[in-house]
Motif scaffolding. Sequence first.
Motif, short mmCIF file in Angstrom:
data_model
loop_
_atom_site.label_atom_id
_atom_site.label_comp_id
_atom_site.label_asym_id
_atom_site.label_seq_id
_atom_site.Cartn_x
_atom_site.Cartn_y
_atom_site.Cartn_z
N HIS A 149 6.51 6.83 5.56
CA HIS A 149 6.03 5.55 6.12
C HIS A 149 6.27 4.41 5.13
O HIS A 149 6.67 3.31 5.51
N TYR A 150 6.06 4.70 3.85
CA TYR A 150 6.28 3.69 2.80
C TYR A 150 7.77 3.31 2.74
O TYR A 150 8.13 2.13 2.74
N ALA A 151 8.64 4.34 2.73
CA ALA A 151 10.08 4.06 2.68
C ALA A 151 10.52 3.29 3.93
O ALA A 151 11.34 2.37 3.85
N THR A 188 9.78 -5.64 -2.76
CA THR A 188 10.10 -4.44 -2.01
C THR A 188 9.99 -3.24 -2.95
O THR A 188 8.96 -3.02 -3.55
N SER A 189 11.05 -2.48 -3.09
CA SER A 189 10.99 -1.26 -3.91
C SER A 189 12.38 -0.66 -3.95
O SER A 189 13.20 -0.90 -3.06
N VAL A 190 12.59 0.20 -4.94
CA VAL A 190 13.81 1.01 -4.91
C VAL A 190 13.85 1.86 -3.64
O VAL A 190 14.92 2.29 -3.20
N HIS A 191 12.67 2.05 -3.01
CA HIS A 191 12.63 2.85 -1.77
C HIS A 191 12.97 2.01 -0.55
O HIS A 191 12.73 2.42 0.58
N ASP A 192 13.59 0.85 -0.77
CA ASP A 192 14.22 0.16 0.36
C ASP A 192 15.54 0.83 0.68
O ASP A 192 16.17 0.57 1.69
N ALA A 201 13.14 -5.66 -6.22
CA ALA A 201 12.89 -4.26 -5.88
C ALA A 201 12.55 -3.48 -7.15
O ALA A 201 13.43 -3.04 -7.90
N PRO A 202 11.25 -3.32 -7.42
CA PRO A 202 10.87 -2.60 -8.64
C PRO A 202 11.06 -1.09 -8.49
O PRO A 202 10.93 -0.55 -7.40
N GLY A 203 11.33 -0.47 -9.62
CA GLY A 203 11.32 1.00 -9.68
C GLY A 203 9.94 1.47 -10.10
O GLY A 203 8.93 0.98 -9.60
N ALA A 204 9.90 2.42 -11.02
CA ALA A 204 8.60 2.95 -11.49
C ALA A 204 8.06 2.00 -12.57
O ALA A 204 8.64 1.88 -13.66
N ILE A 205 6.97 1.34 -12.26
CA ILE A 205 6.41 0.31 -13.14
C ILE A 205 4.98 0.73 -13.52
O ILE A 205 4.27 1.34 -12.72
N PRO A 254 15.39 7.40 -0.10
CA PRO A 254 14.40 8.16 0.65
C PRO A 254 13.36 8.75 -0.30
O PRO A 254 13.66 8.98 -1.48
N TRP A 255 12.12 8.98 0.18
CA TRP A 255 11.06 9.47 -0.71
C TRP A 255 10.21 10.49 0.04
O TRP A 255 9.48 10.14 0.96
N THR A 256 10.33 11.74 -0.39
CA THR A 256 9.56 12.83 0.22
C THR A 256 8.06 12.55 0.11
O THR A 256 7.57 12.20 -0.96
N GLY A 306 17.66 1.37 -13.92
CA GLY A 306 18.80 2.18 -13.46
C GLY A 306 18.43 3.31 -12.51
O GLY A 306 19.28 4.13 -12.15
N MET A 307 17.17 3.34 -12.06
CA MET A 307 16.72 4.46 -11.22
C MET A 307 17.57 4.65 -9.96
O MET A 307 17.83 5.77 -9.53
N THR A 308 18.01 3.55 -9.38
CA THR A 308 18.80 3.67 -8.15
C THR A 308 20.21 4.18 -8.43
O THR A 308 20.99 4.36 -7.50
N PRO A 315 -1.57 -0.01 -11.70
CA PRO A 315 -2.63 0.88 -11.21
C PRO A 315 -2.18 1.80 -10.07
O PRO A 315 -2.67 2.92 -9.96
N ILE A 316 -1.22 1.38 -9.26
CA ILE A 316 -0.76 2.21 -8.14
C ILE A 316 -0.15 3.53 -8.67
O ILE A 316 -0.14 4.55 -7.98
N ASN A 317 0.34 3.50 -9.91
CA ASN A 317 0.99 4.67 -10.51
C ASN A 317 0.11 5.37 -11.55
O ASN A 317 0.60 6.18 -12.34
N ARG A 318 -1.18 5.07 -11.53
CA ARG A 318 -2.09 5.58 -12.57
C ARG A 318 -1.97 7.10 -12.75
O ARG A 318 -1.85 7.59 -13.88
N GLU A 319 -1.98 7.83 -11.63
CA GLU A 319 -1.96 9.29 -11.72
C GLU A 319 -0.70 9.79 -12.45
O GLU A 319 -0.78 10.63 -13.34
N MET A 320 0.43 9.20 -12.10
CA MET A 320 1.69 9.59 -12.75
C MET A 320 1.68 9.19 -14.23
O MET A 320 2.06 9.98 -15.10
N LEU A 321 1.20 8.00 -14.53
CA LEU A 321 1.22 7.51 -15.91
C LEU A 321 0.33 8.36 -16.83
O LEU A 321 0.65 8.58 -17.99
N ARG A 368 0.86 -1.17 0.00
CA ARG A 368 0.00 0.00 0.00
C ARG A 368 0.90 1.23 0.00
O ARG A 368 1.97 1.22 0.63
N GLU A 369 0.48 2.27 -0.72
CA GLU A 369 1.23 3.53 -0.63
C GLU A 369 0.27 4.71 -0.72
O GLU A 369 -0.77 4.62 -1.39
N ALA A 370 0.58 5.77 -0.01
CA ALA A 370 -0.26 6.96 -0.01
C ALA A 370 0.64 8.14 0.35
O ALA A 370 1.51 8.02 1.22
C1 BGC Z 1 6.30 2.93 -5.96
C2 BGC Z 1 5.97 3.71 -7.21
C3 BGC Z 1 7.11 4.62 -7.57
C4 BGC Z 1 8.41 3.89 -7.61
C5 BGC Z 1 9.60 4.80 -7.88
C6 BGC Z 1 7.63 2.27 -6.09
O1 BGC Z 1 7.93 1.60 -4.92
O2 BGC Z 1 5.29 1.95 -5.74
O3 BGC Z 1 4.79 4.44 -6.98
O4 BGC Z 1 6.87 5.18 -8.85
O5 BGC Z 1 8.62 3.24 -6.37
O6 BGC Z 1 9.58 5.96 -7.08
#
Ligand code: BGC
Length: 269
Positions: free
Chosen positions: A168-170, A155-159, A198-202, A162-164, A260-262, A205-211, A106-108
Amino acid sequence: MSDPEITVHPPDARLLEGRTAVVSGATSGIGQGIALEIAAHGAGVAFGYRSDPDTAHRMADALVALGRRAVAVRMDVGSEDEVREAFARARAELGAVDLVVANAGREAEVRLVDMTLDDWTDVIDTNLTGTFLCCREGARQMVEQGRGGTIIGVTSVHDRMPWTGFSHYAASKGGQRLFLESIAKELAPSGIRVVAVAPGAIATPINREMLDDPELRGAVEAQIPMARVGGVAEVARAAAWLASDQASYVTGATLVVDGGMTLYPPDAG
Ligand code: BGC
């Protein structure tokens, strides 16, 4: 939501024939992609769902119609009882679990000064406590069976990044990483490998707004050396490989799938 195509790879190409998996959060996005990819590789799959039983049942039914083992199981990963019941049901329907994909997340966005305790616990309960509960139930079955197994945390690249607005998600993602590394040491003597993808930006649906917002999407893609958002299948293929014997000497490792985001920040000038 329209259902993705459900197919099974040719027998020679299957990496996970005979395996039995539980996937949390299997009805959309990365979890759905991984569940279908490991099923295509021959694994029996319990599709864990929280709020979308229809999709979970449709996917499981489609696989059963192809002669595969599959079941839909209700599993809010924040609930100890539901996780226990889902893993018991998976064992009863499909056989002992030897592959866990702890994916539900979950992310918000909320700044620290505005964050309520509920905001914090919602994310931590699903992402971190949910990972703990799924790993524990899966590991219990694997240890009891004595035939090893694999646990994959999504997990995520945010393992590590840091993410402004998403502290809580990070925190949950950094926590998942050290939790998974710790249990990798603990479970290695039982023949259980524990890994993370650890996915980056994929494109999910969680990224719908950005996409859907070209400006926002451009800003994100500007931070990715490969200059594009990734596809669910690109993460799912990495997870299937990690789950398989092809990765037999890989444990405690995180496979970053991020274009390569990280490697950020980009070169200056
Ligand atoms: C988040 C995405 C975000 C990506 C890169 C992922 O963990 O779920 O919303 O685009 O990290 O910041």
